[in-house]
Design a protein around this motif. Structure first.
Motif, PDB file in Angstrom:
ATOM      1  N   GLU A 158       1.003  -0.979   0.002  1.00 61.28           N
ATOM      2  CA  GLU A 158       0.345  -0.115  -0.080  1.00 61.28           C
ATOM      3  C   GLU A 158       0.603   0.824   0.041  1.00 61.28           C
ATOM      4  O   GLU A 158       0.125   2.336  -0.426  1.00 61.28           O
ATOM      5  CB  GLU A 158      -1.297   0.022   1.654  1.00 61.28           C
ATOM      6  N   SER A 159       2.213   1.443   0.417  1.00 57.90           N
ATOM      7  CA  SER A 159       3.092   2.271   0.169  1.00 57.90           C
ATOM      8  C   SER A 159       4.165   2.301  -0.579  1.00 57.90           C
ATOM      9  O   SER A 159       4.732   2.840  -0.665  1.00 57.90           O
ATOM     10  CB  SER A 159       3.995   1.556   2.115  1.00 57.90           C
ATOM     11  N   ASN A 160       3.637   1.275  -1.899  1.00 60.70           N
ATOM     12  CA  ASN A 160       4.462   1.352  -3.368  1.00 60.70           C
ATOM     13  C   ASN A 160       5.527   1.076  -3.020  1.00 60.70           C
ATOM     14  O   ASN A 160       6.329   1.154  -3.617  1.00 60.70           O
ATOM     15  CB  ASN A 160       3.938   2.797  -3.728  1.00 60.70           C
ATOM     16  N   TYR A 161       5.580  -0.018  -2.434  1.00 57.92           N
ATOM     17  CA  TYR A 161       6.768  -1.055  -2.547  1.00 57.92           C
ATOM     18  C   TYR A 161       6.612  -2.200  -3.909  1.00 57.92           C
ATOM     19  O   TYR A 161       6.217  -2.615  -4.025  1.00 57.92           O
ATOM     20  CB  TYR A 161       7.164  -2.658  -1.337  1.00 57.92           C
ATOM     21  N   SER A 162       7.733  -2.183  -4.145  1.00 57.06           N
ATOM     22  CA  SER A 162       7.752  -3.070  -5.568  1.00 57.06           C
ATOM     23  C   SER A 162       9.040  -3.964  -5.459  1.00 57.06           C
ATOM     24  O   SER A 162       9.724  -3.546  -5.302  1.00 57.06           O
ATOM     25  CB  SER A 162       8.272  -1.837  -6.463  1.00 57.06           C
ATOM     26  N   GLY A 163       9.302  -4.663  -5.699  1.00 56.13           N
ATOM     27  CA  GLY A 163      10.666  -5.936  -5.406  1.00 56.13           C
ATOM     28  C   GLY A 163       9.978  -7.297  -5.549  1.00 56.13           C
ATOM     29  O   GLY A 163       8.638  -7.566  -4.926  1.00 56.13           O
ATOM     30  N   GLU A 164      10.791  -7.811  -5.952  1.00 53.22           N
ATOM     31  CA  GLU A 164      10.333  -9.393  -6.287  1.00 53.22           C
ATOM     32  C   GLU A 164      10.398  -9.919  -5.130  1.00 53.22           C
ATOM     33  O   GLU A 164       9.791 -10.897  -4.590  1.00 53.22           O
ATOM     34  CB  GLU A 164      11.118 -10.297  -7.124  1.00 53.22           C
ATOM     35  N   LYS A 165      11.746  -9.707  -4.148  1.00 49.46           N
ATOM     36  CA  LYS A 165      12.118 -10.056  -2.827  1.00 49.46           C
ATOM     37  C   LYS A 165      10.394 -10.431  -1.636  1.00 49.46           C
ATOM     38  O   LYS A 165      10.105 -11.149  -1.076  1.00 49.46           O
ATOM     39  CB  LYS A 165      12.439  -8.789  -1.968  1.00 49.46           C
ATOM     40  N   LEU A 166       9.229  -8.923  -1.352  1.00 51.19           N
ATOM     41  CA  LEU A 166       7.979  -9.015  -1.014  1.00 51.19           C
ATOM     42  C   LEU A 166       7.420 -10.768  -2.059  1.00 51.19           C
ATOM     43  O   LEU A 166       6.608 -10.927  -0.430  1.00 51.19           O
ATOM     44  CB  LEU A 166       7.537  -8.008  -1.015  1.00 51.19           C
ATOM     45  N   ASN A 167       7.080 -10.840  -2.773  1.00 50.78           N
ATOM     46  CA  ASN A 167       6.286 -11.649  -3.058  1.00 50.78           C
ATOM     47  C   ASN A 167       7.398 -12.956  -3.109  1.00 50.78           C
ATOM     48  O   ASN A 167       6.011 -13.918  -2.633  1.00 50.78           O
ATOM     49  CB  ASN A 167       6.686 -12.114  -5.328  1.00 50.78           C
ATOM     50  N   GLN A 168       8.134 -12.909  -2.988  1.00 53.33           N
ATOM     51  CA  GLN A 168       9.189 -14.274  -2.199  1.00 53.33           C
ATOM     52  C   GLN A 168       8.908 -14.559  -0.924  1.00 53.33           C
ATOM     53  O   GLN A 168       8.418 -15.672   0.119  1.00 53.33           O
ATOM     54  CB  GLN A 168      10.516 -14.515  -2.892  1.00 53.33           C
ATOM     55  N   ARG A 169       8.492 -13.585   0.075  1.00 49.82           N
ATOM     56  CA  ARG A 169       8.566 -13.593   1.272  1.00 49.82           C
ATOM     57  C   ARG A 169       7.240 -13.959   1.638  1.00 49.82           C
ATOM     58  O   ARG A 169       6.298 -14.674   2.460  1.00 49.82           O
ATOM     59  CB  ARG A 169       8.916 -12.473   1.805  1.00 49.82           C
ATOM     60  N   GLU A 170       6.341 -13.827   0.446  1.00 49.71           N
ATOM     61  CA  GLU A 170       4.391 -13.777   0.496  1.00 49.71           C
ATOM     62  C   GLU A 170       4.095 -14.880   0.773  1.00 49.71           C
ATOM     63  O   GLU A 170       3.723 -15.499   1.030  1.00 49.71           O
ATOM     64  CB  GLU A 170       3.790 -13.030  -0.522  1.00 49.71           C
ATOM     65  N   LYS A 171       4.996 -16.345  -0.411  1.00 49.89           N
ATOM     66  CA  LYS A 171       4.700 -17.314  -0.452  1.00 49.89           C
ATOM     67  C   LYS A 171       5.411 -18.147   0.546  1.00 49.89           C
ATOM     68  O   LYS A 171       4.426 -19.002   1.248  1.00 49.89           O
ATOM     69  CB  LYS A 171       5.472 -17.769  -1.578  1.00 49.89           C
ATOM     70  N   GLU A 172       6.874 -18.065   0.928  1.00 56.59           N
ATOM     71  CA  GLU A 172       7.202 -18.357   1.875  1.00 56.59           C
ATOM     72  C   GLU A 172       6.319 -18.645   2.951  1.00 56.59           C
ATOM     73  O   GLU A 172       6.030 -19.350   3.999  1.00 56.59           O
ATOM     74  CB  GLU A 172       8.432 -17.903   2.797  1.00 56.59           C
ATOM     75  N   VAL A 173       5.752 -17.130   3.861  1.00 55.62           N
ATOM     76  CA  VAL A 173       4.926 -16.910   4.776  1.00 55.62           C
ATOM     77  C   VAL A 173       3.809 -18.281   5.288  1.00 55.62           C
ATOM     78  O   VAL A 173       2.996 -18.348   5.903  1.00 55.62           O
ATOM     79  CB  VAL A 173       5.375 -15.709   5.444  1.00 55.62           C
ATOM     80  N   LYS A 174       3.107 -18.141   3.800  1.00 57.07           N
ATOM     81  CA  LYS A 174       2.010 -18.612   3.495  1.00 57.07           C
ATOM     82  C   LYS A 174       2.052 -19.968   3.629  1.00 57.07           C
ATOM     83  O   LYS A 174       1.304 -20.411   4.413  1.00 57.07           O
ATOM     84  CB  LYS A 174       1.442 -18.221   2.219  1.00 57.07           C
ATOM     85  N   ASN A 175       3.216 -20.823   3.491  1.00 57.71           N
ATOM     86  CA  ASN A 175       3.605 -22.425   3.050  1.00 57.71           C
ATOM     87  C   ASN A 175       3.635 -22.554   4.727  1.00 57.71           C
ATOM     88  O   ASN A 175       3.057 -23.373   4.871  1.00 57.71           O
ATOM     89  CB  ASN A 175       4.200 -22.371   2.378  1.00 57.71           C
TER      90      ASN A 175
END
Length: 615
Positions: A158-175
Motif C-alpha cells: 500500500e506504500s508502493n513497495y516494488s520488488g520480487e523479494k516481498l512476493n517470495q516472502r509472502e509465498k514463504e510465510v503462507k506456506n
C-alpha cells in the motif's frame, strides 16, 4: 529563596524517573529557575505584601511571566518546533534498525521499535515507509508471527513497495502458516487459561456499579474528602473497579503500544499522518483517538513528550476530551462550567447508570488542585508551563482562531490548562503490567491516568488498599490490610514506607501534593523492608524458607501456583495475631500484592520475543 529553588530541583529529580525526563525538560527547569531567581522574586514579594490569595496571585503573575517568555527566546532555547514528517530521519532510524536486525546481533525488539519510529517519521506513500514495513515483515517471519508478517507485506504494498523479494516472502510465510495450521489441527487442542477478572466482593451501589455499597464519601476539616467503609473489610476484598477518564502512554512505549487502547502491538502499529509521536493498532483506534482528543494534541504531542513531564501530557489530553465532550465547542464548555455548582458534584452519589459524558467530566473537573497550599514558586512553575502550552495550542490547533476571535475564551483556555495541570499533579495514577526482564517478570508502568472516584482515596505510607491495573485499563482496588467498620481507606501515592525512608517520603509528598504526611508510618517511623530484613526474624530458617518459596512460586507466573499461594497469604494476613509493621506481616503483604499483580495485571508477550533474540 535559594533553598526553595534547591528543593524544586531535588523534588523533580526525586519524583520523576531519571530515564523518563528528557534533556530539554531539564533545560526547561533551569530556564524557569533563572526566570524565578532573576525576574519574578520582586513580584512574588509584592503579592505577599498585598496579601493576595492564590487566585489573585495567579492573575497578577500571568502577564509578567508571559512577557518574560516572549522577551527571552524561550521557544528557541527549548527547541519548540512544528512536528513534520522527515524521510531523511526515517531513513536514519531504519538504518539503526537494520543494525539491530543483523544476524550477529538479533536484537529484534529494538529493531522493531526503530522501524516503528521510522514509519512514524516517514511520509505517506514514501519509499522509506514501504521499506520499513517490509523490514518489519521480515522480523515477523523470523519470529514466526505469520499473520502479522502478511499484514506488513500488505502495508508495504500500500506504500508502493516494488520488488520480487516481498512476493517470495509472502509465498514463504503462507506456506509456513498453512503448515502451522495443519499442525494445530492434528494436535490435541489445549484450552487456553481463562483469566478470571476480579469482581466486587460486596453488592455494588445502586447508583455506582463500580463501587461496593459499603463505601461512603465523607468530608471533614482534617481529611477533606475521604472514603470510609461501613463494614469490616478483609484482606483480598475488592471494593472499587473503575475505568479511567483519561490516560497517556509513557514515552518509552510510544512505538510499542497503541496510543488509544494501549494494546501491546509492536509488530503492526500504523502512524498518525499528522505527527510523528502517535501510533495505533488499527484504523479504528486511529479514528477514535482523533475524534476523542488527538485533533487537539496532534500538533503539539512531540513537544509535550520532549519538553514537558507527564503532567502536561495528561493536562492537554484532559482538556481535549473536555472540548470534544461539548461537541468541539470551547465556548459551550465555558458556559457549562460557569453555570456548574461544584459543591453539588459527588461521584459517589451521582447516578452513573444514567450519567452522560458531561456528568462524568464534572467529577474530574472538581478534583482537588491544592492550589491554596502551594509555595509561590511552584505556582509560578505551573503558570510558566501553562503559558507555553497555551501559546502552542493557539499556534498549532483549530482553537487558535476561536480564541483570537473571543478574548474571554482565550483566557478561559489558559485558566483551564493551569487548573488541570494542578489537578493532574495531585490525582494521576500509574497503569502497570507484568514486563519480562530477561529471567523474571516485574511490575512496570506503561501509562498514566486519572480515575475520578479512586482519586477520592487519601494517602498513607502504610496503605490498607492497593490499586491493580486490569488488562482493559480499569483499576481494581484490593484491600491489603484488615479494615475496621467506620475506618478510612488509604491508598499510597507511590510513596510507601516499605521502599522509602520517612525523609524521602516526606520530601516527595510535600513537593508533589503540597502536604506534610502525618500517617501512622510517618508518625511512628515505620521501617523499610531493607531495615526489616537486616534485623528481623525473616532471615531465620522457617521464615526464610517461606519467603524463598513464595518468591519462587510468584516468579513461575503459573496461574494455579500463584492462586494457591495468594490464598495462603490472604488467610495469613486476615488471621495472624501479629501486628503491622512486624516483619513477617510486611513481607507477606508485599508478596500478596505481587500475587495480585501476577494474576490480574496484563502480562506482556515479551517473554515470547526473547526465544527468537540474542540475550
Amino acid at each position: 529563596m535559594e533553598e526553595a529553588i534547591a528543593a524544586f530541583h531535588e523534588g523533580m529529580d526525586t519524583f520523576y524517573e531519571p530515564q523518563s525526563v528528557t534533556c530539554t525538560a531539564k533545560n526547561k527547569r533551569v530556564l524557569f529557575a533563572k526566570m524565578y531567581d532573576t525576574f519574578l522574586k520582586p513580584s512574588i514579594l509584592q503579592a505577599k505584601l498585598n496579601n493576595l490569595s492564590a487566585k489573585e496571585t495567579i492573575e497578577f503573575l500571568v502577564p509578567k511571566i508571559l512577557d518574560w517568555i516572549r522577551n527571552n527566546s524561550v521557544r528557541e532555547q527549548l527547541n519548540l518546533r512544528n512536528d513534520l514528517k522527515d524521510n531523511t530521519k526515517a531513513a536514519q532510524l531504519r538504518s539503526e534498525g537494520n543494525k539491530m536486525f543483523h544476524p550477529n546481533v538479533k536484537r529484534y525488539i529494538e529493531a522493531i521499535k526503530l522501524y516503528n519510529e521510522s514509519i512514524a517519521f516517514s511520509e505517506k506513500g514514501s519509499t522509506e515507509r514501504a521499506l520499513a514495513y517490509a523490514n518489519r515483515s521480515n522480523i515477523c517471519l523470523k519470529m514466526q508471527r505469520f499473520e502479522e508478517c502478511l499484514k506488513n507485506i500488505r502495508l508495504a504494498r500500500e506504500s508502493n513497495y516494488s520488488g520480487e523479494k516481498l512476493n517470495q516472502r509472502e509465498k514463504e510465510v503462507k506456506n509456513a502458516l498453512a503448515k502451522a495450521r495443519n499442525k494445530n489441527a492434528s494436535s490435541s487442542k489445549i484450552s487456553p487459561d481463562v483469566v478470571e477478572e476480579p469482581e466486587l466482593s460486596y453488592p455494588a451501589k445502586e447508583n455506582a456499579p463500580q463501587v461496593a455499597n459499603c463505601l461512603e464519601l465523607r468530608k471533614n476539616e482534617e481529611y477533606g474528602r475521604h472514603v470510609v467503609t461501613t463494614r469490616k473489610l478483609k484482606v483480598g476484598d475488592v471494593v472499587m473497579i473503575e475505568r479511567p477518564f483519561v490516560t497517556v502512554l509513557k514515552d518509552s512505549f510510544r512505538y510499542v503500544r497503541c496510543d488509544f487502547c494501549h494494546g501491546e502491538r509492536p509488530f503492526t502499529l500504523i502512524p498518525c499522518e499528522g505527527c510523528t509521536a502517535a501510533m495505533y493498532c488499527s484504523e479504528e483506534c486511529l479514528s477514535k483517538a482523533y475524534n476523542n482528543y488527538h485533533r487537539y494534541d496532534c500538533g503539539i504531542l512531540r513537544d509535550l513528550y520532549e519538553d514537558f513531564e507527564e503532567v502536561s501530557l495528561i493536562d492537554i489530553r484532559m482538556i481535549a476530551i473536555a472540548i470534544t465532550t461539548f461537541d468541539n465547542n470551547p465556548e459551550a464548555l465555558k458556559d457549562h462550567l460557569d453555570a456548574l455548582d461544584e459543591s453539588n458534584v459527588n461521584g459517589f452519589t451521582m447516578d452513573w447508570n444514567k450519567a452522560t459524558q458531561q456528568d462524568i467530566f464534572n467529577t474530574v473537573h472538581v478534583l482537588t488542585t491544592n492550589q491554596e497550599r502551594r509555595h509561590s514558586m511552584f505556582v509560578a512553575m505551573f503558570i510558566f508551563n501553562a503559558t507555553i502550552l497555551h501559546t502552542l495550542i493557539l499556534e498549532r490547533t483549530e482553537l487558535g482562531p476561536v480564541c483570537e476571535a473571543n478574548p474571554a475564551t482565550n483566557k478561559f483556555l489558559l485558566d483551564l490548562i493551569l487548573r488541570y495541570m494542578q489537578i493532574v499533579n495531585c490525582n494521576r495514577k500509574l497503569l502497570s503490567f507484568n514486563a519480562y526482564k530477561v529471567n523474571e517478570y516485574v511490575a512496570e508502568s506503561f501509562a498514566v491516568g486519572c480515575y475520578p472516584l479512586i482519586s477520592m482515596l487519601n494517602h498513607s505510607c502504610a496503605p490498607n488498599v492497593k490499586r491493580i491495573t486490569l488488562p482493559d485499563g480499569r483499576c481494581a482496588v484490593f484491600v491489603i490490610r484488615p479494615v475496621l467498620e467506620g475506618s478510612q481507606l488509604f491508598d499510597s501515592y507511590e510513596a510507601g514506607h516499605t521502599l522509602h525512608e520517612r525523609e524521602m517520603r516526606q520530601s516527595m509528598l510535600s513537593f508533589t501534593y503540597s502536604f506534610r504526611c502525618t500517617c501512622e508510618a510517618c508518625t511512628f517511623n515505620y521501617p523499610t523492608l531493607k531495615v526489616l530484613l537486616e534485623g528481623s526474624d525473616v532471615i531465620n530458617s522457617e521464615n526464610k524458607t517461606k519467603h524463598l518459596y513464595y518468591n519462587r512460586m510468584l516468579s513461575s507466573h503459573e496461574d494455579k501456583k500463584v492462586r494457591k499461594i495468594m490464598a495462603e497469604l490472604r488467610s495469613f494476613l486476615n488471621e495472624t495475631p501479629k501486628l503491622y509493621p512486624e516483619s513477617e506481616v510486611c513481607f507477606r503483604q508485599v508478596e500478596f500484592v505481587r500475587s495480585l499483580q501476577v494474576l490480574y495485571n496484563q502480562t506482556s508477550e515479551n517473554a515470547e520475543y526473547w526465544k527468537h533474540c540474542k540475550p
